[in-house]
Write a protein that holds these residues in place. Structure first.
Motif, PDB file in Angstrom:
ATOM      1  N   ILE A   1       0.822  -1.213   0.000  1.00  0.00           N
ATOM      2  CA  ILE A   1       0.000   0.000   0.000  1.00  0.00           C
ATOM      3  C   ILE A   1       0.856   1.264   0.000  1.00  0.00           C
ATOM      4  CG2 ILE A   1      -1.683   1.321   1.345  1.00  0.00           C
ATOM      5  CD1 ILE A   1      -2.817  -1.415   2.272  1.00  0.00           C
ATOM      6  N   ASP A   2       1.903   1.275   0.823  1.00  0.00           N
ATOM      7  CA  ASP A   2       2.694   2.500   0.996  1.00  0.00           C
ATOM      8  C   ASP A   2       3.790   2.679  -0.046  1.00  0.00           C
ATOM      9  OD1 ASP A   2       1.176   3.115   3.183  1.00  0.00           O
ATOM     10  OD2 ASP A   2       2.725   2.654   4.676  1.00  0.00           O
ATOM     11  N   HIS A   3       4.336   1.569  -0.570  1.00  0.00           N
ATOM     12  CA  HIS A   3       5.520   1.680  -1.426  1.00  0.00           C
ATOM     13  C   HIS A   3       5.347   1.070  -2.814  1.00  0.00           C
ATOM     14  CE1 HIS A   3       7.641   3.168   2.059  1.00  0.00           C
ATOM     15  NE2 HIS A   3       7.317   2.085   2.740  1.00  0.00           N
ATOM     16  N   VAL A   4       4.874  -0.167  -2.882  1.00  0.00           N
ATOM     17  CA  VAL A   4       4.855  -0.862  -4.168  1.00  0.00           C
ATOM     18  C   VAL A   4       3.812  -0.270  -5.116  1.00  0.00           C
ATOM     19  CG1 VAL A   4       4.561  -3.072  -5.336  1.00  0.00           C
ATOM     20  CG2 VAL A   4       5.725  -2.974  -3.123  1.00  0.00           C
ATOM     21  N   ALA A   5       2.587  -0.125  -4.660  1.00  0.00           N
ATOM     22  CA  ALA A   5       1.542   0.405  -5.540  1.00  0.00           C
ATOM     23  C   ALA A   5       1.869   1.806  -6.065  1.00  0.00           C
ATOM     24  CB  ALA A   5       0.192   0.395  -4.825  1.00  0.00           C
ATOM     25  N   PRO A   6       2.352   2.733  -5.224  1.00  0.00           N
ATOM     26  CA  PRO A   6       2.668   4.068  -5.745  1.00  0.00           C
ATOM     27  C   PRO A   6       3.888   4.099  -6.670  1.00  0.00           C
ATOM     28  CG  PRO A   6       2.327   4.125  -3.360  1.00  0.00           C
ATOM     29  CD  PRO A   6       2.459   2.687  -3.756  1.00  0.00           C
ATOM     30  N   GLN A   7       4.759   3.081  -6.598  1.00  0.00           N
ATOM     31  CA  GLN A   7       5.987   3.064  -7.403  1.00  0.00           C
ATOM     32  C   GLN A   7       6.058   1.800  -8.260  1.00  0.00           C
ATOM     33  OE1 GLN A   7       9.551   4.296  -4.910  1.00  0.00           O
ATOM     34  NE2 GLN A   7       8.079   3.827  -3.299  1.00  0.00           N
TER      35      GLN A   7
ATOM     36  N   TRP B   1       0.419  -6.654  -5.454  1.00  0.00           N
ATOM     37  CA  TRP B   1       0.542  -7.661  -4.397  1.00  0.00           C
ATOM     38  C   TRP B   1       1.569  -8.717  -4.771  1.00  0.00           C
ATOM     39  CZ3 TRP B   1      -1.926  -5.881  -0.301  1.00  0.00           C
ATOM     40  CH2 TRP B   1      -3.004  -5.010  -0.505  1.00  0.00           C
ATOM     41  N   ARG B   2       1.470  -9.224  -6.004  1.00  0.00           N
ATOM     42  CA  ARG B   2       2.427 -10.237  -6.456  1.00  0.00           C
ATOM     43  C   ARG B   2       3.778  -9.615  -6.794  1.00  0.00           C
ATOM     44  NH1 ARG B   2      -2.529 -11.786  -7.211  1.00  0.00           N
ATOM     45  NH2 ARG B   2      -3.091 -13.975  -6.855  1.00  0.00           N
ATOM     46  N   LEU B   3       3.757  -8.364  -7.218  1.00  0.00           N
ATOM     47  CA  LEU B   3       5.017  -7.675  -7.487  1.00  0.00           C
ATOM     48  C   LEU B   3       5.846  -7.567  -6.210  1.00  0.00           C
ATOM     49  CD1 LEU B   3       6.564  -6.243  -9.787  1.00  0.00           C
ATOM     50  CD2 LEU B   3       5.514  -4.102  -9.016  1.00  0.00           C
ATOM     51  N   ALA B   4       5.183  -7.317  -5.087  1.00  0.00           N
ATOM     52  CA  ALA B   4       5.896  -7.255  -3.807  1.00  0.00           C
ATOM     53  C   ALA B   4       6.525  -8.600  -3.476  1.00  0.00           C
ATOM     54  CB  ALA B   4       4.940  -6.838  -2.693  1.00  0.00           C
ATOM     55  N   GLY B   5       5.801  -9.685  -3.738  1.00  0.00           N
ATOM     56  CA  GLY B   5       6.354 -11.012  -3.493  1.00  0.00           C
ATOM     57  C   GLY B   5       7.531 -11.307  -4.396  1.00  0.00           C
ATOM     58  N   LEU B   6       7.415 -10.920  -5.660  1.00  0.00           N
ATOM     59  CA  LEU B   6       8.517 -11.150  -6.595  1.00  0.00           C
ATOM     60  C   LEU B   6       9.740 -10.333  -6.205  1.00  0.00           C
ATOM     61  CD1 LEU B   6       9.698 -12.365  -9.161  1.00  0.00           C
ATOM     62  CD2 LEU B   6       8.657 -10.467 -10.443  1.00  0.00           C
ATOM     63  N   GLU B   7       9.534  -9.099  -5.781  1.00  0.00           N
ATOM     64  CA  GLU B   7      10.669  -8.269  -5.362  1.00  0.00           C
ATOM     65  C   GLU B   7      11.408  -8.921  -4.197  1.00  0.00           C
ATOM     66  OE1 GLU B   7      11.624  -3.626  -4.293  1.00  0.00           O
ATOM     67  OE2 GLU B   7       9.783  -4.507  -3.495  1.00  0.00           O
ATOM     68  N   SER B   8      10.660  -9.419  -3.225  1.00  0.00           N
ATOM     69  CA  SER B   8      11.282 -10.063  -2.074  1.00  0.00           C
ATOM     70  C   SER B   8      12.032 -11.326  -2.479  1.00  0.00           C
ATOM     71  CB  SER B   8      10.215 -10.400  -1.030  1.00  0.00           C
ATOM     72  OG  SER B   8      10.781 -11.056   0.078  1.00  0.00           O
ATOM     73  N   ALA B   9      11.395 -12.177  -3.286  1.00  0.00           N
ATOM     74  CA  ALA B   9      12.026 -13.430  -3.700  1.00  0.00           C
ATOM     75  C   ALA B   9      13.276 -13.172  -4.527  1.00  0.00           C
ATOM     76  CB  ALA B   9      11.034 -14.276  -4.497  1.00  0.00           C
TER      77      ALA B   9
END
Length: 231
Positions: free
Chosen positions: A71-77, A156-164
């Protein structure tokens, strides 16, 4: 922070599922409304809040942290983060192989060739492999195809991919995890292959062991996050 609430509940909203503490909606660190994308994520986040003791330990709340991050970082960027992940394709771990010893060369081939073959077959993305530290220029068309695949993901999945990808040092392994083509055990073994080879020769010190444990926890949390997104 001391625990300040007794009851944790969920409430469906048009944009997602809100989490309430004693009837008051939780907000992210940036003061946005905390909204989970599906029931599985919402229930997991609620369980984290219910399980807190006298003091709130955010380190024990990985699902909550993922929602906050989206919500705070991935969606806006979103595009910036997608581009940053895609940049791993130019120097992906799996594309840089040892010249010796033979045992390591063989082991890299065993663990690293299958994910590269998978991304070629599944997405038509063929990455070149080199030996040693000589840089290799990947085909711009392949990198463009990789970027397009990543940019198509929801936040949501982009955040998971970034972490992995960050944990593994490989966008190929990250995408394979995201799409269920590899499990956490195999991905971690591939990601840590070079370190494990060195440890077998020289041993592993306390700091390296601590780092390895932290990376494994982060990868397991990421895989669970992706599983929750699948519902």
């Amino acid at each position: 922070m001391r625990r300040f609430y007794s009851e944790v509940t969920l409430e469906a909203r048009p944009q997602g599922i809100a989490l309430l503490l004693d009837g008051r909606p939780v907000r992210t660190p940036a003061k946005e409304l905390f909204l989970a994308p599906n029931a599985a994520v919402a229930e997991a986040a609620a369980a984290e809040w219910r399980d807190q003791g006298e003091r709130i330990r955010t380190a024990d709340m990985p699902v909550t942290r993922f929602v906050n991050s989206v919500i705070d970082h991935v969606a806006p960027q979103r595009q910036e983060i997608a581009d940053r992940i895609a940049a791993y394709g130019g120097t992906d771990l799996l594309c840089y192989r040892a010249e010796a010893p033979e045992a390591l060369v063989v082991r890299q081939r065993e663990l690293w060739d299958p994910p590269l073959a998978w991304i070629a077959d599944a997405h038509g993305i063929r990455l070149e492999v080199t030996q040693g530290i000589r840089p290799i220029a990947q085909d711009p068309a392949m990198l463009a195809r990789l970027t397009a695949r990543i940019a198509a993901l929801d936040p949501w999945r982009l955040a998971g991919l970034e972490s992995a990808t960050t944990v593994c040092g490989s966008v190929v392994l990250g995408l394979a995890l995201l799409e269920g083509a590899i499990d956490a055990e195999a991905a971690f073994a591939a990601a840590m292959l070079d370190e494990d080879h060195q440890a077998a020769i020289w041993g592993i010190d306390a700091e390296a062991a601590r780092r390895r444990g932290q990376l494994r926890r982060e990868l397991d949390e990421t895989v669970r996050w992706l599983d929750l997104l699948a519902g």
